[in-house]
Design an enzyme around this catalytic site. Structure first.
Site, PDB file in Angstrom:
ATOM      1  N   SER A 200       0.845  -1.188   0.000  1.00  0.00           N
ATOM      2  CA  SER A 200       0.000   0.000   0.000  1.00  0.00           C
ATOM      3  C   SER A 200       0.887   1.247   0.000  1.00  0.00           C
ATOM      4  O   SER A 200       2.077   1.163  -0.320  1.00  0.00           O
ATOM      5  CB  SER A 200      -0.936  -0.031   1.209  1.00  0.00           C
ATOM      6  N   ASN A 201       0.331   2.386   0.351  1.00  0.00           N
ATOM      7  CA  ASN A 201       1.100   3.629   0.395  1.00  0.00           C
ATOM      8  C   ASN A 201       0.517   4.524   1.478  1.00  0.00           C
ATOM      9  O   ASN A 201      -0.479   4.181   2.123  1.00  0.00           O
ATOM     10  CB  ASN A 201       1.095   4.314  -0.979  1.00  0.00           C
TER      11      ASN A 201
END
Ligand code: CTP
Length: 227
Positions: free
Chosen positions: A26-27
């Site tokens: 993810s980020n």
């Protein structure tokens, strides 16, 4: 600005690309910029749908000012955007969509072996590009460019390559700008050298400035003009 009678579709937040049932790529996107955009568009009278990968609770709109569709992965976001696209006047892609996803996610939790491991990734669909270049293209399509270098050149290239009306560019390495902050300093680029450099301001105020641009572009598009 008045957006009553207009349909606005916004993507926001990160996506999660699962490796196994408990692990994902993810980020650091918080979804705050998209939330501010949805709130501003709803406040201007638009019928708003926010498709977001931000966790429930951060996603907003318990009060029913706009619709929220919660998603996990880039693939899910693509499906929900497609499902909501009919009749949309304005599409704004503020999500930090993963560009890659595990090619063969495991149905079971992976066990450590003590050896190194290699994760095979495959590209996700570019949601913004497919909306902007697709048959149901909304009248106004806006992207975001989060860059760490060559801000204006990179953003201008994305505007062109993805067939956008506007791109909102921000340098994620600048203090107070980018992922997770409550503020942003952006440059808005449009077709034909159109450029607005905004100072550091709250994401709410940036969202208001973007909606002013939306109203301007819709005004240019409509036969009667006005916004
Ligand atoms: N975007 C999207 N779907 C993707 C990737 C990006 O809709 N699979 C959208 C983002 O929401 C944003 C814009 O495209 O509005 C720019 O995304 P970005 O990741 O910065 O650009 P890329 O074209 O992926 O280029 P790069 O990662 O090389 O900077």
């Amino acid at each position: 600005m008045d957006l009553s009678g207009r349909r606005v579709l916004i993507t926001g937040g990160p996506t999660r690309e699962h490796i196994d049932p408990v692990r994902y790529l993810s980020n650091a996107s918080s979804g705050k910029m998209a939330l501010a955009l949805a709130e501003q568009a709803a406040a201007a009278g638009a019928d708003v749908t926010l498709v977001t990968g931000a966790p429930a609770g951060d996603a907003g709109s318990a009060d029913g000012d706009f619709n929220v569709v919660q998603v996990v992965s880039a693939a899910e976001m693509a499906v929900e955007v497609r499902a909501a696209l009919t009749g949309v006047d304005v599409f704004i892609a503020a999500a930090a969509v993963a560009d890659y996803t595990p090619a063969a996610p495991s149905q079971q939790k992976l066990k450590k072996t003590g050896e190194g491991m290699t994760l095979q990734l495959e590209p996700t669909q570019d949601i913004l590009r497919s909306v902007a270049q697709g048959p149901d293209r909304p009248a106004v399509v806006i992207g975001f460019a989060a860059e760490s270098e060559n801000l204006i050149d990179n953003a201008a290239a994305k505007l062109e390559a993805k067939n956008l009306d506007l791109i909102v560019a921000n340098n994620i390495t600048e203090p107070g700008s980018g992922f997770g902050t409550d503020t942003n300093r952006v440059t808005i680029l449009g077709r034909g050298d159109y450029r607005v450099d905004l100072p550091l301001m709250s994401k709410w105020a940036v969202a208001g400035a973007v909606m002013d641009e939306v109203a301007r572009l819709l005004g240019e598009n409509s036969a009667g003009g006005g916004s």
